[in-house]
Design an enzyme around this catalytic site. Structure first.
Site, PDB file in Angstrom:
ATOM      1  N   GLU A 140      32.634  44.630 -15.217  1.00 51.14           N
ATOM      2  CA  GLU A 140      32.059  43.348 -14.793  1.00 51.14           C
ATOM      3  C   GLU A 140      32.105  42.294 -15.889  1.00 51.14           C
ATOM      4  O   GLU A 140      31.673  42.532 -17.028  1.00 51.14           O
ATOM      5  CB  GLU A 140      30.614  43.553 -14.334  1.00 51.14           C
ATOM      6  CG  GLU A 140      29.978  42.285 -13.786  1.00 51.14           C
ATOM      7  CD  GLU A 140      28.630  42.528 -13.135  1.00 51.14           C
ATOM      8  OE1 GLU A 140      27.990  41.548 -12.712  1.00 51.14           O
ATOM      9  OE2 GLU A 140      28.205  43.700 -13.044  1.00 51.14           O
ATOM     10  N   LYS A 165      27.936  42.915  -7.118  1.00 52.05           N
ATOM     11  CA  LYS A 165      26.783  43.405  -6.373  1.00 52.05           C
ATOM     12  C   LYS A 165      27.283  43.890  -5.037  1.00 52.05           C
ATOM     13  O   LYS A 165      27.919  43.156  -4.281  1.00 52.05           O
ATOM     14  CB  LYS A 165      25.741  42.301  -6.181  1.00 52.05           C
ATOM     15  CG  LYS A 165      24.336  42.819  -6.317  1.00 52.05           C
ATOM     16  CD  LYS A 165      24.159  43.368  -7.698  1.00 52.05           C
ATOM     17  CE  LYS A 165      22.834  44.051  -7.937  1.00 52.05           C
ATOM     18  NZ  LYS A 165      23.026  44.961  -9.069  1.00 52.05           N
TER      19      LYS A 165
END
Length: 693
Positions: free
Chosen positions: A245, A261
């Site tokens: 990420e 997410k």
């Protein structure tokens, strides 16, 4: 502007360079998508920020150069973009207490500094485009420091760069499945009460560790190729991040964040994740949070989320990923940007401060580096990952945080299992396992797979008194690769019996091979004698003239494998799932207890996955084959993407080509693996013929 110099003749992979420099103080490595796919390695920082100093203020300040503009007499090369160095390190999650008023954190399990930032006035950069190494340095760098770095880099090809064995014990959790599910239930109560919309709840996994964390990082990187991998050597430990990420990337005044997410197992349908209302809700909330955070430091009206979230494959999972962009306000630096956005919103929740209060109340241990940020800040920009999928090392312990975002329709049992969905592929990649309680949780939640149903071979320690041996090909009286075989056999004799091969073995083999017509299999066996010497016998067997079809491999479990020595005791391979199964073209495919491929009963294994040639590492579980070494050298010399790293069972089903190597068959195609798939001989195998001569 940073300067750069091409290091001619240095042709190492980033992992090899990192290992060659393993003893350098302040060693750091950033591998993946940090710099357009290039890898950056730093060492011997100019200075390290003190624990009592403000890292945000340091990132806003002028670079701490100690020397004025100076040249070092080298030609330099400004032909391409250079990073040159800058601040490299981490910002730990507990720095949030310097930015917001928060309740006391839970106990800290293995305290690392709240931050660790070193300033590097020179770095090594590996260009992905052509495989070249470049030395880069910032204006004002001390010429003597640049020269010393050049000498180290040029000497790296001659330095030890093989992996050093390490051991990672079974991982246990600081919160049981029931305790974590209870924490999730508590968050659901806060959501029902309108207290928060989402909160990220994690638990920590911990294990004993022996060895150098650098080797665990290298194994994980080679297996997983994560987008934002980072290794940091600390005075009190180390950090090995395998993060997928991006937290922040500043290029000029443009700022990008790409929050993750929404998670589903890699075996699931990506379309189902994209359509999942629960996962889309997680993602949308965090996108709104990141838009709010960026708006605190960006030009009003410039913050945008230009597209809907997309599904990306990552380590053992699919993720929903979104982008948020903005333009940094004039006069603000990286420290101000971080004061507005830290810690990463994807690992806190919304509203952010209330979510962090709940995290402190419910999690059993304080977060350290985990869910903070790791990366680099320099004159030309900033790039930081979100410190997830990150191992932290202190003393003789390794710690891995795992968690997930809780929203109104989260299921406590599913959220608890999701922590293991994220952890298991990481542990597989680095050769670690879950402890018994976690293993029972994992096995109890997932359906049985084909791997679970494999027949198991008995674990039989070899009878050492039967000796060790090697087998090679004799072609028209000439032994093939004799010196390499004798070197490996001699090494086994010294390790296992403390004795060297008798000096006349080479001549005895040459005499025995001389005059043998056509192809023969020649076996050299060394057996310990009572007085401590070795008895060596040499035998030869003609090979049948019929061609051998592509091999059929039958998977079987053998925990720990056959080992790195070729023991004469081969009783374990006498156990056939079907009597008479093993033949010239049918061999067992040995699979370790952790689901990684090892070797066949008489050959090393290569698989081609996503264009990369993969083969299990010579880590003590497999025989380091002579032809295997030749194939690796030939592929690397030809510029192929070849990786020695653990090959997972599930990767075999995605392979486009499978082949084996041994000293009699040479390089030979695999036509089928029972229960997995079938293959035709492919382009890598065809190319190896001319490469091996």
């Amino acid at each position: 502007m940073a300067r750069q110099e091409l290091l001619a003749g240095v042709r190492l992979t980033p992992v090899q360079m990192l290992r060659a420099l393993r003893d350098e103080p302040g060693l750091v490595g950033l591998f993946g998508d940090w710099f357009d796919g290039d890898a950056v390695i730093g060492f011997r920082p100019l200075r390290v920020l003190g624990e009592d100093e403000d890292p945000f203020a340091a990132l806003d300040a002028r670079p701490p150069q100690e020397h004025g503009p100076a040249e070092d007499g080298s030609p330099g090369d400004d032909s391409g973009p250079a990073c040159g160095g800058g601040w490299i390190g981490y910002l730990g999650y507990q720095l949030a207490r310097r930015l917001e008023r928060l309740p006391a954190a839970p106990p800290r399990p293995a305290r690392l500094p709240d931050h660790h930032l070193g300033y590097y006035d020179h770095v090594l950069r590996h260009r992905a485009a052509d495989g070249a190494w470049v030395l880069e340095w910032l204006p004002g760098a001390d010429p003597a420091r640049v020269a010393a770095a050049r000498e180290l880099a040029l000497a790296a090809p001659d330095a030890p760069r093989e992996p050093v064995p390490y051991r990672c014990g079974p991982f246990t959790a600081d919160a049981s499945a029931a305790a974590h599910a209870a924490a999730v239930t508590a968050v659901l109560g806060h959501i029902r009460d309108g207290d928060v919309f989402q909160t990220n709840i994690c638990r920590g996994l911990e294990a004993g560790f022996e060895g150098d964390p650098l080797d665990l990082f290298c194994a994980g990187h080679e297996t997983l190729s994560p987008r934002f991998a980072a290794f940091l050597r600390l005075p009190t430990g180390a950090v090995a991040s395998l993060s997928p990420e991006l937290f922040l990337r500043r290029t000029g005044r443009t700022v990008l964040t790409s929050p993750i997410k929404g998670t589903a197992p890699a075996t699931s349908d990506p379309a189902a994740l994209h359509a999942s209302a629960k996962n889309r809700a997680e993602n949308v909330m965090i996108v709104d949070l990141m838009r709010n955070d960026l708006s605190r430091a960006c030009v009003p009206g410039s913050v945008r989320a230009p597209a809907a979230p997309r599904v990306e494959p990552h380590t053992g999972v699919h993720h929903l990923v979104a982008d948020v962009q903005g333009q940094l306000l004039p006069g603000l630096g990286d420290g101000s940007l971080l004061r507005a956005t830290f810690p990463p919103g994807s690992c806190t929740g919304a509203p952010k401060i209330r979510a962090m209060e709940i995290i402190n109340a419910l999690e059993p241990a304080a977060r350290e580096v985990y869910t903070g940020a790791i990366g680099r800040a320099g004159p030309d920009g900033l790039v930081l990952n979100v410190a997830i999928r990150t191992f932290e090392f202190t003393g003789d312990r390794a710690r891995l945080g795992v968690g997930g975002g809780i929203v109104a329709d989260s299921d406590p049992a599913d959220e608890t299992h999701e922590t293991l969905v994220k952890a298991v592929p990481l542990l597989d990649a680095v050769g670690a396992v879950l402890g018994e309680d976690l293993r029972q949780d994992w096995d109890g939640h997932r359906p049985a797979t084909g791997l679970d149903l494999l027949p198991a071979l008995p674990v039989l320690p070899p009878v050492r008194g039967e000796g060790v041996f090697t087998t090679l090909l004799v072609r028209e009286g000439a032994p093939v690769d004799l010196d390499a075989h004798l070197e490996r056999l001699g090494g086994s004799c010294r390790t296992c019996y403390g004795s060297a091969l008798p000096p006349g073995v080479h001549g005895e083999v040459m005499d025995r091979a001389s005059g043998l017509p056509g192809p023969h299999r020649l076996r050299i066996t060394a057996v310990p004698a009572p007085e401590g010497a070795l008895t060596v016998t040499v035998t030869a067997t003609p090979l049948p003239p019929e061609p051998v079809p592509p091999w059929r491999l039958v998977p079987v479990r053998l925990p720990g494998g056959l080992g790195e020595h070729k023991w004469a005791d081969r009783r374990v391979l006498a156990h056939e799932p079907v009597p008479g199964l093993w033949s010239r073209s049918c061999d067992p495919l040995l699979v370790d207890a952790d689901g990684t491929l090892l070797e066949t009963g008489r050959a090393n294994v290569f698989v081609v996955v996503d264009g990369a040639v993969l083969t299990p590492p010579a880590d003590g579980r497999i025989l380091p084959g002579v032809v295997r070494a030749r194939v690796l050298a030939a592929l690397r010399a030809a510029g192929a993407d070849v990786r020695e790293r653990p090959v997972r069972w599930e990767e075999l089903a995605r392979a486009t080509e499978v082949f084996v190597t041994n000293s009699v068959a040479g390089v030979h195609p695999v036509g089928a693996v029972d229960g997995v798939g079938r293959w035709e001989p492919g382009p890598v195998l065809r190319a190896l013929g001319p490469l091996l001569g």
